[in-house]
Write an enzyme that holds these catalytic residues in place. Structure first.
Site, mmCIF file in Angstrom:
data_model
loop_
_atom_site.group_PDB
_atom_site.id
_atom_site.type_symbol
_atom_site.label_atom_id
_atom_site.label_comp_id
_atom_site.label_asym_id
_atom_site.label_seq_id
_atom_site.Cartn_x
_atom_site.Cartn_y
_atom_site.Cartn_z
ATOM 1 N N THR A 144 0.855 -1.189 0.000
ATOM 2 C CA THR A 144 0.000 0.000 0.000
ATOM 3 C C THR A 144 0.894 1.243 0.000
ATOM 4 O OG1 THR A 144 -0.189 0.252 2.418
ATOM 5 C CG2 THR A 144 -1.717 -1.289 1.330
ATOM 6 N N ALA A 168 1.975 2.643 -2.708
ATOM 7 C CA ALA A 168 3.023 2.228 -3.645
ATOM 8 C C ALA A 168 3.382 3.282 -4.677
ATOM 9 C CB ALA A 168 2.590 0.947 -4.368
ATOM 10 N N SER A 169 2.698 4.408 -4.699
ATOM 11 C CA SER A 169 2.917 5.382 -5.774
ATOM 12 C C SER A 169 3.939 6.454 -5.433
ATOM 13 C CB SER A 169 1.586 6.057 -6.146
ATOM 14 O OG SER A 169 1.084 6.800 -5.048
ATOM 15 N N SER A 170 4.539 6.385 -4.242
ATOM 16 C CA SER A 170 5.433 7.467 -3.825
ATOM 17 C C SER A 170 6.392 6.977 -2.751
ATOM 18 C CB SER A 170 4.603 8.641 -3.275
ATOM 19 O OG SER A 170 5.427 9.686 -2.807
ATOM 20 N N ILE A 176 8.709 5.588 -0.018
ATOM 21 C CA ILE A 176 9.134 4.264 0.429
ATOM 22 C C ILE A 176 8.399 3.164 -0.326
ATOM 23 C CG2 ILE A 176 9.047 2.682 2.399
ATOM 24 C CD1 ILE A 176 9.527 5.191 4.179
ATOM 25 N N GLY A 177 7.101 3.303 -0.497
ATOM 26 C CA GLY A 177 6.329 2.276 -1.200
ATOM 27 C C GLY A 177 6.776 2.102 -2.631
ATOM 28 N N SER A 184 7.463 4.203 12.462
ATOM 29 C CA SER A 184 8.373 5.339 12.377
ATOM 30 C C SER A 184 9.229 5.366 13.629
ATOM 31 C CB SER A 184 7.572 6.644 12.279
ATOM 32 O OG SER A 184 8.403 7.782 12.439
ATOM 33 N N TYR A 212 0.710 12.873 13.909
ATOM 34 C CA TYR A 212 1.472 11.834 13.214
ATOM 35 C C TYR A 212 2.162 10.935 14.242
ATOM 36 C CZ TYR A 212 4.866 9.659 10.065
ATOM 37 O OH TYR A 212 5.629 8.754 9.356
#
Length: 334
Positions: free
Chosen positions: A16, A18-20, A22-23, A145, A158
């Protein structure tokens, strides 16, 4: 069933976010190592472009537009993996969003969105993934994190979301271990990573936020995730700085608070005009692994050592040098 994790070139991996960042780095590295991929994110166009890129290079990938805050979307991701590949071997809960700003100024709606994505997205993914993995075996990898252990100012919600991810992951791991389920559960805890994170976060500050150093490359996180897909491990820190702050916070919490305050609050302010595309309530887009961090971005030797025990001594020495430099009187006078 005994826990056995397959080699990557025999795996189907769900990622999940996946478009930016780390993913995206994880997806590309996994594809090069022969894994078949199910790619999920809100950015449908970017996902499809990524899947096409992987297929052009001889890999196998399908794209599923999904918002992990919606349980039905996450179920659709799993259903696609089962329909296209017969199931999955590793599930990576990586999608995340953030907000920069003083805790008392960030709107409740924005805070709720962070929790819905970062925490409930992990809960949805974990529950749905484990229904399959309990029967078939495999790995669940949750991306937390360094702030899962030690909160940071100007990113209160966060930090809270990542604390919640840690609590959820640790409790789930214990329950499945007690049941002798053939599932490896890993919490990955990156430090500051050079991704579009600061550009995609909603920003209440008067200037553009930046990472306080040290900052690591996204490939170091991707390598840790893929290591956890093939080797059962409880948790992995990305960066000796992340490990050091976590360890120090357990033995000297007030000292750690003061150190984090003095480093993070001024270090977050870049003094540069605000820019970037807020991706809290809509997709960020761009298929970018890296951000625009202006300083030196490094690979995590500590993380590499923790994945390869023969290098552990070298990592310990490096962490000791970092602690000494952070606590030195000369540094404090700067």
């Amino acid at each position: 069933m005994k826990l056995r994790l397959k080699k990557l070139n025999y795996q189907v991996i769900v990622i999940t976010g996946a478009s930016s960042g780390i993913g995206l780095a994880t997806a590309r590295r996994a594809a090069r190592r022969g894994a078949r991929l199910v790619l999920a994110a809100r950015s449908e166009g970017d996902l499809q472009e990524l899947a096409d890129e992987i297929r052009r290079d001889g890999g196998h990938a399908v794209a599923v537009a999904a918002d992990v805050a919606a349980e039905e979307d996450v179920q659709r991701v799993a259903d696609t993996a089962i329909r296209e590949f017969g199931g999955f071997d590793t599930w990576v809960n990586n999608a995340g969003v953030s907000v920069y700003g003083p805790a008392l100024e960030v709107s409740v709606d924005d805070m709720r969105r962070v929790i819905e994505t970062n925490f409930w997205g992990v809960v949805h993914g974990s529950r749905i993934a484990c229904r399959h993995l309990r029967q078939n075996g495999g790995a669940l990898i949750n991306v937390g994190s360094e702030v899962s252990d030690t909160a940071v100012p100007l990113q209160a919600i966060y930090s809270a979301s990542k604390h919640a991810v840690k609590g959820w992951t640790d409790a789930l791991r214990m329950e499945l271990e007690h049941d002798k389920a053939p599932v490896s559960i890993t919490l990955v805890k990156p430090g500051a990573i050079d991704t579009p994170y600061t550009e995609h976060a909603k920003n209440y500050l008067e200037d553009q936020p930046r990472h306080a150093p040290p900052v690591y490359d996204p490939e170091s996180v991707a390598d840790a995730i893929l290591h956890a897909a093939t080797s059962p491990v409880r948790d992995l820190f990305i960066g000796s700085g992340a490990k050091m702050v976590s360890a120090l916070g357990k033995v000297a919490p007030r000292l750690t608070d003061r150190m984090v305050e003095s480093m993070i609050i001024p270090g977050t302010h870049s003094g540069q005009p605000r820019h970037g595309r807020e991706a809290l309530h809509q997709p960020g887009g761009g298929l970018r692994e890296r951000g625009d961090y202006p300083g030196m971005v490094r690979k995590s030797l500590y993380t590499r050592a923790s994945m390869h025990p023969a290098l552990t001594t070298a990592a310990a020495v490096g962490a000791g040098i970092l602690v000494a430099s952070l606590m030195s009187p000369d540094r404090n006078r700067r």
